[in-house]
Scaffold this active site. Structure first.
Site, mmCIF file in Angstrom:
data_model
loop_
_atom_site.group_PDB
_atom_site.id
_atom_site.type_symbol
_atom_site.label_atom_id
_atom_site.label_comp_id
_atom_site.label_asym_id
_atom_site.label_seq_id
_atom_site.Cartn_x
_atom_site.Cartn_y
_atom_site.Cartn_z
ATOM 1 C CB SER A 141 -4.544 3.142 -5.370
ATOM 2 O OG SER A 141 -5.886 3.699 -4.548
ATOM 3 C CE1 TYR B 196 -4.474 -1.137 -1.140
ATOM 4 C CE2 TYR B 196 -5.507 1.069 -1.707
ATOM 5 C CZ TYR B 196 -5.009 -0.430 -2.061
ATOM 6 O OH TYR B 196 -4.540 -0.600 -3.353
ATOM 7 C CE LYS C 140 -1.308 0.216 -2.964
ATOM 8 N NZ LYS C 140 -0.051 -1.334 -3.340
HETATM 9 P P1 NAD Z 1 -4.688 -9.709 -5.395
HETATM 10 O O1 NAD Z 1 -5.315 -9.694 -3.941
HETATM 11 O O2 NAD Z 1 -5.518 -10.321 -6.578
HETATM 12 O O3 NAD Z 1 -2.993 -9.950 -6.296
HETATM 13 C C1 NAD Z 1 -2.081 -9.164 -4.808
HETATM 14 C C2 NAD Z 1 -0.865 -10.435 -4.655
HETATM 15 O O4 NAD Z 1 -0.334 -10.144 -3.484
HETATM 16 C C3 NAD Z 1 -1.958 -11.856 -3.871
HETATM 17 O O5 NAD Z 1 -1.882 -12.500 -5.429
HETATM 18 C C4 NAD Z 1 -1.654 -11.744 -3.136
HETATM 19 O O6 NAD Z 1 -1.112 -13.282 -2.797
HETATM 20 C C5 NAD Z 1 -0.213 -11.587 -3.356
HETATM 21 N N1 NAD Z 1 0.554 -10.980 -1.602
HETATM 22 C C6 NAD Z 1 -0.209 -9.685 -0.811
HETATM 23 N N2 NAD Z 1 0.693 -9.826 0.482
HETATM 24 C C7 NAD Z 1 1.378 -10.726 -0.222
HETATM 25 C C8 NAD Z 1 3.014 -11.026 0.938
HETATM 26 N N3 NAD Z 1 3.451 -10.071 2.328
HETATM 27 N N4 NAD Z 1 4.130 -11.482 0.499
HETATM 28 C C9 NAD Z 1 4.242 -12.138 -0.788
HETATM 29 N N5 NAD Z 1 2.664 -11.699 -1.642
HETATM 30 C C10 NAD Z 1 1.318 -11.420 -1.094
HETATM 31 O O7 NAD Z 1 -4.091 -8.298 -5.579
HETATM 32 P P2 NAD Z 1 -4.468 -7.062 -6.944
HETATM 33 O O8 NAD Z 1 -6.506 -6.402 -7.822
HETATM 34 O O9 NAD Z 1 -4.108 -7.590 -8.064
HETATM 35 O O10 NAD Z 1 -3.812 -6.028 -6.556
HETATM 36 C C11 NAD Z 1 -2.603 -5.396 -7.057
HETATM 37 C C12 NAD Z 1 -2.036 -4.294 -6.538
HETATM 38 O O11 NAD Z 1 -2.475 -3.242 -7.041
HETATM 39 C C13 NAD Z 1 -1.640 -4.556 -5.226
HETATM 40 O O12 NAD Z 1 -0.776 -3.796 -4.416
HETATM 41 C C14 NAD Z 1 -3.389 -3.367 -4.923
HETATM 42 O O13 NAD Z 1 -3.452 -2.389 -3.760
HETATM 43 C C15 NAD Z 1 -3.012 -2.829 -6.224
HETATM 44 N N6 NAD Z 1 -3.735 -1.547 -6.620
HETATM 45 C C16 NAD Z 1 -5.621 -2.816 -6.384
HETATM 46 C C17 NAD Z 1 -6.384 -2.042 -6.948
HETATM 47 C C18 NAD Z 1 -7.681 -2.846 -7.252
HETATM 48 O O14 NAD Z 1 -8.891 -2.455 -7.702
HETATM 49 N N7 NAD Z 1 -7.879 -3.956 -7.422
HETATM 50 C C19 NAD Z 1 -6.176 -0.333 -7.316
HETATM 51 C C20 NAD Z 1 -5.302 0.498 -7.592
HETATM 52 C C21 NAD Z 1 -4.170 -0.894 -6.588
HETATM 53 C C1 WQD Z 2 -16.979 2.120 -7.165
HETATM 54 C C2 WQD Z 2 -18.315 2.444 -6.443
HETATM 55 C C3 WQD Z 2 -19.928 2.048 -4.396
HETATM 56 C C4 WQD Z 2 -20.213 -2.227 -4.040
HETATM 57 C C5 WQD Z 2 -12.134 0.837 -3.969
HETATM 58 C C6 WQD Z 2 -10.026 1.012 -3.177
HETATM 59 C C7 WQD Z 2 -9.449 1.968 -4.014
HETATM 60 C C8 WQD Z 2 -9.263 0.790 -5.274
HETATM 61 C C9 WQD Z 2 -9.939 -0.088 -5.567
HETATM 62 C C10 WQD Z 2 -6.778 -0.037 -4.312
HETATM 63 C C11 WQD Z 2 -18.325 3.440 -5.216
HETATM 64 C C12 WQD Z 2 -20.160 1.666 -5.002
HETATM 65 C C13 WQD Z 2 -19.288 -0.527 -4.878
HETATM 66 C C14 WQD Z 2 -21.246 -2.321 -3.868
HETATM 67 C C15 WQD Z 2 -21.861 -0.023 -4.594
HETATM 68 N N1 WQD Z 2 -8.596 0.227 -4.581
HETATM 69 N N2 WQD Z 2 -20.711 0.357 -4.796
HETATM 70 N N3 WQD Z 2 -22.355 -1.493 -4.276
HETATM 71 O O1 WQD Z 2 -14.290 2.700 -4.183
HETATM 72 O O2 WQD Z 2 -14.103 3.985 -5.841
HETATM 73 O O3 WQD Z 2 -12.577 2.491 -4.079
HETATM 74 O O4 WQD Z 2 -11.014 0.104 -4.715
HETATM 75 O O5 WQD Z 2 -6.346 0.379 -4.805
HETATM 76 O O6 WQD Z 2 -8.721 2.547 -3.103
HETATM 77 O O7 WQD Z 2 -11.666 2.327 -2.407
HETATM 78 O O8 WQD Z 2 -14.614 0.805 -6.001
HETATM 79 O O9 WQD Z 2 -15.631 -0.790 -6.903
HETATM 80 O O10 WQD Z 2 -15.756 -0.481 -3.559
HETATM 81 O O11 WQD Z 2 -16.818 1.307 -5.614
HETATM 82 O O12 WQD Z 2 -22.883 0.993 -4.619
HETATM 83 O O13 WQD Z 2 -21.906 -3.383 -3.278
HETATM 84 O O14 WQD Z 2 -20.038 1.515 -6.456
HETATM 85 O O15 WQD Z 2 -20.115 3.276 -3.546
HETATM 86 O O16 WQD Z 2 -19.518 4.721 -5.956
HETATM 87 P P1 WQD Z 2 -13.951 2.207 -5.342
HETATM 88 P P2 WQD Z 2 -15.683 -0.032 -5.578
#
Ligand code: NAD
Ligand code: WQD
Length: 340
Positions: A126, A151, A155
């Site tokens: 991330s 979190y 990562k």
């Molecule tokens: P999500 O929660 O929709 O998907 C994660 C999946 O992993 C879920 O289906 C959950 O049931 C499964 N899971 C969690 N813990 C588990 C375990 N111990 N064993 C087996 N399955 C498990 O989330 P997503 O948004 O699809 O994110 C996928 C990956 O990408 C995650 O690692 C997340 O940290 C990373 N990521 C997400 C974002 C974002 O903003 N969505 C940003 C950067 C990184």
């Molecule tokens: C985006 C912008 C908020 C909600 C997070 C995690 C990051 C990554 C992605 C996994 C910011 C603003 C949000 C609301 C708002 N996840 N906001 N009102 O914070 O950039 O990243 O998700 O790896 O690790 O920190 O994403 O969508 O929460 O926020 O004003 O109700 O929207 O302040 O500026 P963020 P976000």
């Protein structure tokens, strides 16, 4: 070359879209997920959209026996590791749960891979590993480490564990993909992001305001040093992101080592710009009010995606309007998410 890909967390938001892209590229997949934050319905729809069947194993990545059995049953070529918990606020309240699930779980997975001789992995990292960057756009060689919550630290630690693994055994092929802010949904409107409870992330919250499930958006802070005072992020369409994984696996076939790629668009949009773009795409109002800054938030963050373009031949193609239109299609066709 056709490969068999294990997709942990494949029932989740990014995972389900990535399943579709690997199937579309002609690969076979096996999905492993404990469904703690997803439902079987997403996989049923992936099968419906792709017209393909694939195995699903309902288990936890901390369950070594389940992983060993899987690697014995299927000849896996590469693993895409999405499984993990992702709520930043919850990680502050429950650090041990996050470290156990996301770090111990990843270690168990890598141990099982090593035992099975499967040494190709793509890890969902991330942009949070960069902390508050000194400047934007963010390149992969920017310093990492100033993470603000369990979190994000998880990562970073898993990235470092994979780095050490590659030093210990030079056969490993590792991609660390640093995602910016994934949004949007598949064109069909059949799969998308289905958060449980009140959404933490901006786009699903906006979508629930537009569909009438919530009254207004709280904009967390309007006194940031950005053009309109609200936070700026690099929102990337989930289908572009999913396609980046296919390219990364194909690139890892070229040779061992650890590779790091930002997956972002290179464009930043403010919270207010997002609300306005969503109003336009949906034809529904998105009322908002300003509220104090959210703890741990940074002013602005967007990617320099040039390395991925150069090395993977990958570039995000879908713009902000398409991100909003596709989110709206998913949200309006499935107002309660996968619960029909
Ligand atoms: P999500 O929660 O929709 O998907 C994660 C999946 O992993 C879920 O289906 C959950 O049931 C499964 N899971 C969690 N813990 C588990 C375990 N111990 N064993 C087996 N399955 C498990 O989330 P997503 O948004 O699809 O994110 C996928 C990956 O990408 C995650 O690692 C997340 O940290 C990373 N990521 C997400 C974002 C974002 O903003 N969505 C940003 C950067 C990184
Ligand atoms: C985006 C912008 C908020 C909600 C997070 C995690 C990051 C990554 C992605 C996994 C910011 C603003 C949000 C609301 C708002 N996840 N906001 N009102 O914070 O950039 O990243 O998700 O790896 O690790 O920190 O994403 O969508 O929460 O926020 O004003 O109700 O929207 O302040 O500026 P963020 P976000």
């Amino acid at each position: 070359m056709k490969q068999t890909i294990l997709i942990t967390g494949g029932a989740g938001y990014i995972g389900s879209h990535t399943c579709l892209e690997f199937l579309a590229a002609g690969h076979d997949i096996v999905v492993f997920d404990n469904l703690c934050n997803s439902s079987l319905e997403s996989l049923r729809r992936v099968k419906e959209l792709s017209g393909r069947e694939f195995p699903f194993v309902a288990a936890d990545i901390r369950d070594r026996a389940a992983l060993d059995a899987l690697f014995k049953t299927y000849a896996i070529d590469a693993v895409i590791h999405f499984a993990g918990l992702k709520a930043v606020g919850e990680s502050v309240e429950k650090p041990l749960l996050y470290y156990d699930n996301n770090i111990a779980g990843s270690i168990t997975l890598f141990e099982a891979m090593q035992a099975a001789g499967v040494k190709t992995v793509v890890f969902s990292s991330s942009a949070t590993v960069y902390g508050d960057p000194a400047s934007v756009p963010i390149r992969e060689d920017f310093p990492v480490g100033a993470t603000t919550n369990p979190y994000g630290r998880g990562k970073l630690i898993v990235e470092q564990i994979l780095g050490d693994l590659a030093i210990s055994d030079p056969e490993w092929r590792i991609a660390l993909l640093r995602y910016f802010n994934p949004v949007g949904a598949h064109k069909s409107g059949r799969i998308g992001e289905d958060p449980r409870g009140i959404p933490n992330n901006l786009m699903p919250y906006i979508a629930q305001v537009a569909v009438g499930r919530r009254e207004y958006l709280n904009v967390w802070g309007n006194d940031y040093p950005t053009p309109d005072g609200t936070g700026v992020r690099d929102y990337i369409h989930v289908v572009d992101l999913a396609q980046g994984h296919v390219k990364a696996v194909e690139k890892l076939a070229a040779g061992p080592g650890v590779r790091i790629w930002n997956l972002g668009t290179g464009c930043g949009y403010s919270v207010v710009e997002m609300a306005q773009a969503f109003e336009k795409a949906s034809g529904h109002p998105v009322p908002y009010q300003f509220a104090p800054r959210r703890a741990g938030d940074i002013a602005q963050c967007w990617a320099d995606p040039a390395l991925a373009e150069r090395e993977l031949g990958w570039k995000a193609r879908r713009g902000l309007d398409e991100m909003c239109e596709d989110t709206w299609r998913w949200q309006s066709l499935n107002p309660q998410g996968f619960e029909e």
